[in-house]
Design an enzyme around this catalytic site. Structure first.
Site, PDB file in Angstrom:
ATOM      1  N   ARG A  51       0.811  -1.220   0.000  1.00  0.00           N
ATOM      2  CA  ARG A  51       0.000   0.000   0.000  1.00  0.00           C
ATOM      3  C   ARG A  51       0.846   1.272   0.000  1.00  0.00           C
ATOM      4  NH1 ARG A  51      -5.230  -1.614   1.270  1.00  0.00           N
ATOM      5  NH2 ARG A  51      -5.776   0.285   0.194  1.00  0.00           N
ATOM      6  N   ARG A  92      -2.430   6.724  -0.147  1.00  0.00           N
ATOM      7  CA  ARG A  92      -2.536   6.702   1.311  1.00  0.00           C
ATOM      8  C   ARG A  92      -1.664   7.725   2.021  1.00  0.00           C
ATOM      9  NH1 ARG A  92      -3.373   0.892   4.192  1.00  0.00           N
ATOM     10  NH2 ARG A  92      -5.613   0.959   3.984  1.00  0.00           N
ATOM     11  N   ARG A 133      -5.086  13.033  -6.262  1.00  0.00           N
ATOM     12  CA  ARG A 133      -6.427  12.486  -6.027  1.00  0.00           C
ATOM     13  C   ARG A 133      -7.480  13.594  -5.961  1.00  0.00           C
ATOM     14  NH1 ARG A 133      -9.780  11.273  -2.263  1.00  0.00           N
ATOM     15  NH2 ARG A 133     -10.825   9.264  -2.091  1.00  0.00           N
ATOM     16  N   ASP A 138      -6.842  -1.551  -7.558  1.00  0.00           N
ATOM     17  CA  ASP A 138      -7.409  -2.171  -6.362  1.00  0.00           C
ATOM     18  C   ASP A 138      -7.758  -3.617  -6.676  1.00  0.00           C
ATOM     19  OD1 ASP A 138      -8.374  -1.094  -3.556  1.00  0.00           O
ATOM     20  OD2 ASP A 138      -9.738  -2.679  -4.168  1.00  0.00           O
ATOM     21  N   TYR A 156     -15.948 -10.181  -0.542  1.00  0.00           N
ATOM     22  CA  TYR A 156     -16.536  -8.860  -0.848  1.00  0.00           C
ATOM     23  C   TYR A 156     -17.769  -8.991  -1.745  1.00  0.00           C
ATOM     24  CZ  TYR A 156     -12.699  -6.176   1.230  1.00  0.00           C
ATOM     25  OH  TYR A 156     -11.815  -5.606   2.117  1.00  0.00           O
TER      26      TYR A 156
HETATM   27  O1  CP3 Z   1      -0.123  -1.211  -2.750  1.00  0.00           O
HETATM   28  C1  CP3 Z   1      -0.444  -0.176  -3.355  1.00  0.00           C
HETATM   29  O2  CP3 Z   1      -0.164   0.925  -2.912  1.00  0.00           O
HETATM   30  C2  CP3 Z   1      -1.148  -0.301  -4.695  1.00  0.00           C
HETATM   31  C3  CP3 Z   1      -2.538   0.014  -4.687  1.00  0.00           C
HETATM   32  C4  CP3 Z   1      -3.514  -0.820  -3.876  1.00  0.00           C
HETATM   33  C5  CP3 Z   1      -4.736  -0.270  -3.427  1.00  0.00           C
HETATM   34  N1  CP3 Z   1      -5.470  -1.273  -2.879  1.00  0.00           N
HETATM   35  C6  CP3 Z   1      -5.134   1.139  -3.587  1.00  0.00           C
HETATM   36  C7  CP3 Z   1      -6.181   1.694  -2.710  1.00  0.00           C
HETATM   37  C8  CP3 Z   1      -3.500  -2.167  -3.502  1.00  0.00           C
HETATM   38  C9  CP3 Z   1      -2.424  -3.223  -3.675  1.00  0.00           C
HETATM   39  C10 CP3 Z   1      -4.756  -2.442  -2.881  1.00  0.00           C
HETATM   40  C11 CP3 Z   1      -5.137  -3.785  -2.393  1.00  0.00           C
HETATM   41  C12 CP3 Z   1      -6.359  -3.944  -1.603  1.00  0.00           C
HETATM   42  N2  CP3 Z   1      -7.558  -3.287  -1.711  1.00  0.00           N
HETATM   43  C13 CP3 Z   1      -6.514  -4.942  -0.604  1.00  0.00           C
HETATM   44  C14 CP3 Z   1      -5.465  -5.972  -0.248  1.00  0.00           C
HETATM   45  C15 CP3 Z   1      -4.410  -5.431   0.631  1.00  0.00           C
HETATM   46  C16 CP3 Z   1      -4.834  -5.199   2.060  1.00  0.00           C
HETATM   47  O3  CP3 Z   1      -4.716  -4.049   2.497  1.00  0.00           O
HETATM   48  O4  CP3 Z   1      -5.247  -6.156   2.715  1.00  0.00           O
HETATM   49  C17 CP3 Z   1      -7.823  -4.819  -0.087  1.00  0.00           C
HETATM   50  C18 CP3 Z   1      -8.434  -5.659   1.002  1.00  0.00           C
HETATM   51  C19 CP3 Z   1      -8.476  -3.767  -0.800  1.00  0.00           C
HETATM   52  C20 CP3 Z   1      -9.882  -3.298  -0.666  1.00  0.00           C
HETATM   53  C21 CP3 Z   1      -9.941  -1.860  -0.313  1.00  0.00           C
HETATM   54  N3  CP3 Z   1      -9.610  -0.800  -1.153  1.00  0.00           N
HETATM   55  C22 CP3 Z   1     -10.351  -1.281   0.927  1.00  0.00           C
HETATM   56  C23 CP3 Z   1     -10.795  -2.072   2.140  1.00  0.00           C
HETATM   57  C24 CP3 Z   1     -10.260   0.124   0.803  1.00  0.00           C
HETATM   58  C25 CP3 Z   1     -10.665   1.208   1.777  1.00  0.00           C
HETATM   59  C26 CP3 Z   1      -9.732   1.417   2.863  1.00  0.00           C
HETATM   60  C27 CP3 Z   1      -8.276   1.532   2.468  1.00  0.00           C
HETATM   61  O5  CP3 Z   1      -7.634   0.480   2.498  1.00  0.00           O
HETATM   62  O6  CP3 Z   1      -7.791   2.604   2.135  1.00  0.00           O
HETATM   63  C28 CP3 Z   1      -9.745   0.385  -0.484  1.00  0.00           C
HETATM   64  C29 CP3 Z   1      -9.440   1.722  -1.038  1.00  0.00           C
HETATM   65  C30 CP3 Z   1      -8.096   1.982  -1.589  1.00  0.00           C
HETATM   66  N4  CP3 Z   1      -7.365   1.126  -2.363  1.00  0.00           N
HETATM   67  C31 CP3 Z   1      -7.370   3.174  -1.446  1.00  0.00           C
HETATM   68  C32 CP3 Z   1      -6.169   3.009  -2.141  1.00  0.00           C
HETATM   69  C33 CP3 Z   1      -5.063   4.011  -2.331  1.00  0.00           C
HETATM   70  C34 CP3 Z   1      -7.835   4.401  -0.684  1.00  0.00           C
HETATM   71  C35 CP3 Z   1      -8.787   5.175  -1.527  1.00  0.00           C
HETATM   72  C36 CP3 Z   1      -8.574   6.646  -1.442  1.00  0.00           C
HETATM   73  O7  CP3 Z   1      -7.616   7.167  -2.057  1.00  0.00           O
HETATM   74  O8  CP3 Z   1      -9.393   7.249  -0.780  1.00  0.00           O
END
Ligand code: CP3
Length: 341
Positions: free
Chosen positions: A26, A30, A39, A76, A153
């Site tokens: 991640r 973030r 963003r 994602d 999900y």
């Molecule tokens: O690793 C990286 O930085 C690459 C991008 C990436 C995102 N999501 C971007 C994202 C990756 C590899 C993921 C994987 C992901 N997404 C997982 C597996 C990894 C883990 O953390 O267990 C899961 C379970 C998700 C599902 C998901 N996406 C959730 C639960 C959420 C909301 C909360 C959070 O984690 O931020 C997201 C949103 C998300 N995915 C964001 C980002 C940058 C935040 C959205 C924003 O910019 O507001």
């Protein structure tokens, strides 16, 4: 194109490395103010992920700003359900939400097996642009969710503490569950192959909700499908990260993959014993360790590095970096890994 820094790929394959490579789950998005600025120029996460030029830009930010040894494509895991016909929304501060969920044979009939190159062309385009702009500086990691986590999900419709609807489905409708898991698996293989075709140098499978299943169910409803994916992808090294699956470490040691991700609940020496010598281990500092002072972050990182010393290792956190972590502390973590001898 030849990579200038291929430490990650060599470490994954168990080849000799001058130092341990480091990246963070991640890392794209973030934590960086530079990410938030990009963003804010669009309507939200989904538009950003679907605009290849911008997705490529935020993918490369941590390489420039943090000095990590790999980029991971900004996308994602939930793009797969969308490509199968189940769209999601990202609700500010709450996370993913699916207007429709899957609960019956009728719902299953409305889904299709995704074709990676067509249904997810925006990710594929983002990978092509990223590879061009990285210009061989570091490898690019492609990724997908594990079928079980995606299933969770699609059934639940959002995040959940227990995923009780998804787990209920495994007990009530095992045959239906297997049909959906197989559709997700076939879609994921197509998607990962398209990512590799576009330039991904390594792929990682995220099984974020592995730890909510018992060992037998994990074997039947998750590992079986991860194993199919590992067998189908031979082109690049594969990493499997199953959060909370401490009970499955021995079985994971037998997967057809190069690297196993560890979370911070998994002891390092014990994991090595269970998994065996022939896999690279990735991880596993507690992300909360980065809330400490620079000295505390250094000490915690050195302790982790010492425990991995002498065996195949890629340094990372034990889960994704938390959104409110100070990027300066991430830099301390990275530098400490790079300085470790
Ligand atoms: O690793 C990286 O930085 C690459 C991008 C990436 C995102 N999501 C971007 C994202 C990756 C590899 C993921 C994987 C992901 N997404 C997982 C597996 C990894 C883990 O953390 O267990 C899961 C379970 C998700 C599902 C998901 N996406 C959730 C639960 C959420 C909301 C909360 C959070 O984690 O931020 C997201 C949103 C998300 N995915 C964001 C980002 C940058 C935040 C959205 C924003 O910019 O507001």
């Amino acid at each position: 194109m030849k990579l200038q820094n291929d430490l990650l790929l060599r470490a994954a394959k168990g080849e000799k490395v001058e130092r341990t490579p480091v990246w963070l789950m991640r890392q794209a998005g973030r934590i960086l103010p530079e990410y938030r600025a990009v963003r804010e120029s669009v309507s939200g996460f989904i538009e950003l992920a679907q605009t290849p030029e911008l997705a490529a830009e935020v993918t490369i930010q941590p390489v420039d700003l943090l000095g990590v040894d790999a980029a991971i494509i900004f996308s994602d895991i939930l793009v797969i359900p969308e490509a199968m016909g189940l769209p999601y929304e990202m609700v500010e501060k709450r996370g993913p939400w699916f207007p429709n969920t899957v609960s019956s044979e009728g719902d299953l009939k409305k889904l299709r097996i995704a074709d990676g190159a067509n249904d997810l062309s925006y990710v594929i385009k983002a990978i092509e642009i990223t590879k061009k702009n990285l210009n061989g500086r570091v490898p690019l990691i492609g990724f997908a969710g594990a079928p079980w986590t995606i299933f969770a999900y699609m059934i639940e419709g959002s995040g959940s503490k227990t995923f009780s609807k998804a787990r209920a489905m495994l007990y009530k409708e095992p045959a239906f569950s297997h049909r959906l898991l197989q559709m997700i698996t076939d879609s994921t293989i197509n998607y990962l192959k398209a990512q590799i075709e576009a330039g991904a140098d390594l792929i990682q499978i995220f099984d974020s909700w592995a730890g909510i299943l018992g060992p037998d169910q994990y074997e039947e409803f998750s590992l079986r499908y991860i194993s199919q994916i590992c067998d189908a992808i031979q082109e690049v090294p594969k990493t499997v990260f199953a959060k909370g699956a401490f009970f499955a470490r021995e079985a994971m040691g037998k997967l057809n993959c190069e690297t196993i991700g560890l979370d911070w609940n998994m002891g390092i020496a014990e994991s090595r014993k269970l998994i065996g010598p022939n896999k690279t281990l990735q991880g596993n500092l507690d992300p909360a360790a980065l809330y400490g002072s620079p000295e505390q972050v250094q000490i915690a990182t050195q302790k982790m590095m010492g425990e991995f010393r002498g065996s195949r290792h890629i340094a990372n956190l034990g889960h994704g970096v938390y959104p409110d972590i100070d990027p300066e502390m991430v830099k301390v973590f990275i530098q400490t890994v790079k300085d470790f001898r």
